[in-house]
Design a protein around this motif. Structure first.
Motif, mmCIF file in Angstrom:
data_model
loop_
_atom_site.group_PDB
_atom_site.id
_atom_site.type_symbol
_atom_site.label_atom_id
_atom_site.label_comp_id
_atom_site.label_asym_id
_atom_site.label_seq_id
_atom_site.Cartn_x
_atom_site.Cartn_y
_atom_site.Cartn_z
ATOM 1 N N GLN A 197 0.803 -1.218 0.000
ATOM 2 C CA GLN A 197 0.000 0.000 0.000
ATOM 3 C C GLN A 197 0.837 1.269 0.000
ATOM 4 O O GLN A 197 0.418 2.294 0.538
ATOM 5 N N ILE A 198 1.999 1.260 -0.624
ATOM 6 C CA ILE A 198 2.868 2.433 -0.547
ATOM 7 C C ILE A 198 2.344 3.620 -1.338
ATOM 8 O O ILE A 198 2.812 4.735 -1.150
ATOM 9 N N GLY A 199 1.372 3.410 -2.205
ATOM 10 C CA GLY A 199 0.801 4.513 -2.961
ATOM 11 C C GLY A 199 -0.374 5.175 -2.274
ATOM 12 O O GLY A 199 -0.939 6.149 -2.786
ATOM 13 N N GLY A 200 -0.773 4.677 -1.124
ATOM 14 C CA GLY A 200 -1.904 5.236 -0.392
ATOM 15 C C GLY A 200 -2.546 4.181 0.471
ATOM 16 O O GLY A 200 -2.739 3.040 0.044
ATOM 17 N N ALA A 201 -2.872 4.538 1.711
ATOM 18 C CA ALA A 201 -3.415 3.580 2.669
ATOM 19 C C ALA A 201 -4.908 3.368 2.450
ATOM 20 O O ALA A 201 -5.638 4.288 2.058
ATOM 21 N N TYR A 202 -5.362 2.151 2.729
ATOM 22 C CA TYR A 202 -6.782 1.814 2.671
ATOM 23 C C TYR A 202 -6.994 0.567 3.527
ATOM 24 O O TYR A 202 -6.017 -0.101 3.926
ATOM 25 N N THR A 203 -8.235 0.239 3.808
ATOM 26 C CA THR A 203 -8.531 -0.943 4.606
ATOM 27 C C THR A 203 -8.045 -2.190 3.885
ATOM 28 O O THR A 203 -8.448 -2.440 2.742
ATOM 29 N N PRO A 204 -7.161 -2.977 4.485
ATOM 30 C CA PRO A 204 -6.624 -4.159 3.800
ATOM 31 C C PRO A 204 -7.722 -5.166 3.474
ATOM 32 O O PRO A 204 -8.694 -5.300 4.217
ATOM 33 N N PRO A 205 -7.578 -5.899 2.374
ATOM 34 C CA PRO A 205 -8.542 -6.950 2.050
ATOM 35 C C PRO A 205 -8.600 -8.011 3.149
ATOM 36 O O PRO A 205 -7.645 -8.196 3.909
ATOM 37 N N ARG B 266 -0.281 -9.354 -6.475
ATOM 38 C CA ARG B 266 -0.246 -8.527 -7.680
ATOM 39 C C ARG B 266 -0.904 -7.195 -7.367
ATOM 40 O O ARG B 266 -2.003 -7.139 -6.815
ATOM 41 N N ARG B 267 -0.193 -6.115 -7.675
ATOM 42 C CA ARG B 267 -0.724 -4.777 -7.532
ATOM 43 C C ARG B 267 -0.627 -4.060 -8.873
ATOM 44 O O ARG B 267 0.100 -4.463 -9.767
ATOM 45 N N ASP B 268 -1.364 -2.954 -8.998
ATOM 46 C CA ASP B 268 -1.221 -2.081 -10.152
ATOM 47 C C ASP B 268 0.087 -1.321 -10.043
ATOM 48 O O ASP B 268 0.612 -1.131 -8.937
ATOM 49 N N LEU B 269 0.630 -0.885 -11.165
ATOM 50 C CA LEU B 269 1.953 -0.259 -11.185
ATOM 51 C C LEU B 269 2.024 0.994 -10.323
ATOM 52 O O LEU B 269 3.047 1.279 -9.711
ATOM 53 N N ASP B 270 0.929 1.739 -10.243
ATOM 54 C CA ASP B 270 0.920 2.961 -9.436
ATOM 55 C C ASP B 270 0.497 2.704 -7.996
ATOM 56 O O ASP B 270 0.399 3.648 -7.201
ATOM 57 N N VAL B 271 0.248 1.453 -7.647
ATOM 58 C CA VAL B 271 -0.169 1.040 -6.293
ATOM 59 C C VAL B 271 -1.186 2.013 -5.676
ATOM 60 O O VAL B 271 -1.017 2.485 -4.556
ATOM 61 N N PRO C 60 -9.419 4.453 -9.748
ATOM 62 C CA PRO C 60 -9.293 3.837 -11.071
ATOM 63 C C PRO C 60 -7.936 3.152 -11.235
ATOM 64 O O PRO C 60 -6.903 3.698 -10.842
ATOM 65 N N GLY C 61 -7.960 1.948 -11.763
ATOM 66 C CA GLY C 61 -6.734 1.214 -12.002
ATOM 67 C C GLY C 61 -6.302 0.287 -10.881
ATOM 68 O O GLY C 61 -5.362 -0.486 -11.027
ATOM 69 N N TYR C 62 -7.010 0.344 -9.741
ATOM 70 C CA TYR C 62 -6.615 -0.468 -8.596
ATOM 71 C C TYR C 62 -6.680 -1.956 -8.924
ATOM 72 O O TYR C 62 -7.641 -2.446 -9.511
ATOM 73 N N VAL C 63 -5.630 -2.661 -8.567
ATOM 74 C CA VAL C 63 -5.559 -4.117 -8.747
ATOM 75 C C VAL C 63 -4.994 -4.734 -7.479
ATOM 76 O O VAL C 63 -3.998 -4.252 -6.930
ATOM 77 N N PHE C 64 -5.632 -5.784 -7.011
ATOM 78 C CA PHE C 64 -5.090 -6.582 -5.919
ATOM 79 C C PHE C 64 -5.441 -8.038 -6.151
ATOM 80 O O PHE C 64 -6.622 -8.383 -6.320
ATOM 81 N N ARG C 65 -4.439 -8.885 -6.205
ATOM 82 C CA ARG C 65 -4.615 -10.321 -6.302
ATOM 83 C C ARG C 65 -3.592 -10.974 -5.387
ATOM 84 O O ARG C 65 -2.512 -10.443 -5.159
ATOM 85 N N ALA C 66 -3.919 -12.143 -4.881
ATOM 86 C CA ALA C 66 -2.978 -12.923 -4.085
ATOM 87 C C ALA C 66 -3.092 -14.373 -4.487
ATOM 88 O O ALA C 66 -4.164 -14.843 -4.894
ATOM 89 N N CYS C 67 -1.974 -15.099 -4.401
ATOM 90 C CA CYS C 67 -1.985 -16.523 -4.745
ATOM 91 C C CYS C 67 -2.898 -17.283 -3.784
ATOM 92 O O CYS C 67 -2.866 -17.033 -2.583
#
Length: 286
Positions: free
Chosen positions: A61-69, A268-273, A279-286
């Protein structure tokens, strides 16, 4: 291992948010390492350092804090953000390069700590618009460690459990003005300072320094794009699976999950985290 010379600039963009309280980001390696020591460390006995557990579900979350999944057990946030209660919190510090919005501070206060070319101009990481900090001499490393050390102490005071000093590999972008040994020596100063503050410290990228991890004092790793360059297993082996892997494309994420996903945390995160909901937010985990 050395990175390919033509490696494209896919590394994620650094967090550029202004910090609270008006602090504008001021806020042969064996030979060098043997003479490196903590700078401005407290005289009292160091508190216990707790590294992250292997395969702890992670969010970057280095691009901005939010409630973790749901299910996330560890998170990395910029040093200006607050840690998450009940999780393992890693504090992001841009330790080897200057944030673009902090260049003026460096020019005003410590201009000679910016790495400069033969014309006296700052040497930049062109991909992200960040000037490199000058780790070329022991005196400059000591001065830099005082500045960055205060940031590290701030991470501890805020309640983080660990720190990840970014751009350990700045020597690769220095046009030959910095060496791996010089950056390793500076990293040891930061590791000593982190441990004195009770923080674990993570190696951020560059497999070149895996062999010196114990000498420097790294406790775990944060590895970006290791799936892309087939390096994830190297980090996992070196750090007994205490590795947070961050990928930015579907293919690289799949490769990392296939390689080490059963025993190492891969996200997996979006390049701009960007934060969730943007817009553009991506979060995936194995």
């Amino acid at each position: 291992m050395p990175q390919p010379a033509a490696r494209p600039p896919l590394r994620r963009k650094r967090a550029l948010a202004a910090l609270a309280g008006g602090i504008v980001v001021a806020a042969g390696a064996g030979l060098l390492l043997s003479h490196a020591s903590a700078t401005d460390s407290p005289d009292k006995a160091a508190p216990k350092v707790v590294p992250p557990t292997a395969n702890a579900a992670f969010d970057y979350q280095i691009g901005g804090a939010y409630t973790p999944p749901a299910g996330v057990e560890a998170v990395s946030r910029d040093r200006g953000a607050r840690p998450v209660e009940g999780l393992y919190n890693v504090c992001y510090v841009n330790a080897f390069q200057a944030q673009p919005d902090a260049l003026g501070w460096w020019e005003k206060n410590d201009p000679d700590l910016l790495l400069r070319d033969a014309d006296g101009d700052p040497v930049n990481d062109e991909a992200w618009g960040e000037a490199l900090l000058d780790t070329s001499t022991a005196a400059k490393r000591t001065r830099l460690a005082k500045i960055v050390g205060e940031w590290i102490d701030g991470c501890a005071d805020s309640g983080f459990q660990a720190v990840e000093p970014d751009n350990l590999d700045s020597y690769e972008r220095s046009d030959g003005l910095l060496t791996r040994a010089q950056n390793a020596a500076f990293a040891k100063l930061l590791a000593d300072r982190a441990h004195a503050a009770g923080l674990a410290i993570g190696q951020k990228n560059t497999t070149d320094l895996l062999g010196q991890r114990k000498e420097i004092g790294f406790d775990f790793a944060v590895a970006e794009e290791c799936g892309r360059y087939d390096e994830c297993a190297d980090y996992a082996s070196a750090y007994d699976d205490r590795v947070f892997v961050v990928e930015y494309t579907a293919g690289d994420f799949k490769e990392a999950c296939s390689s080490v996903g059963a025993k190492v945390s891969v996200v997996r995160r979006d390049l701009d985290v960007v934060p969730a909901g943007r817009p553009g937010y991506v979060f995936r985990a194995c």
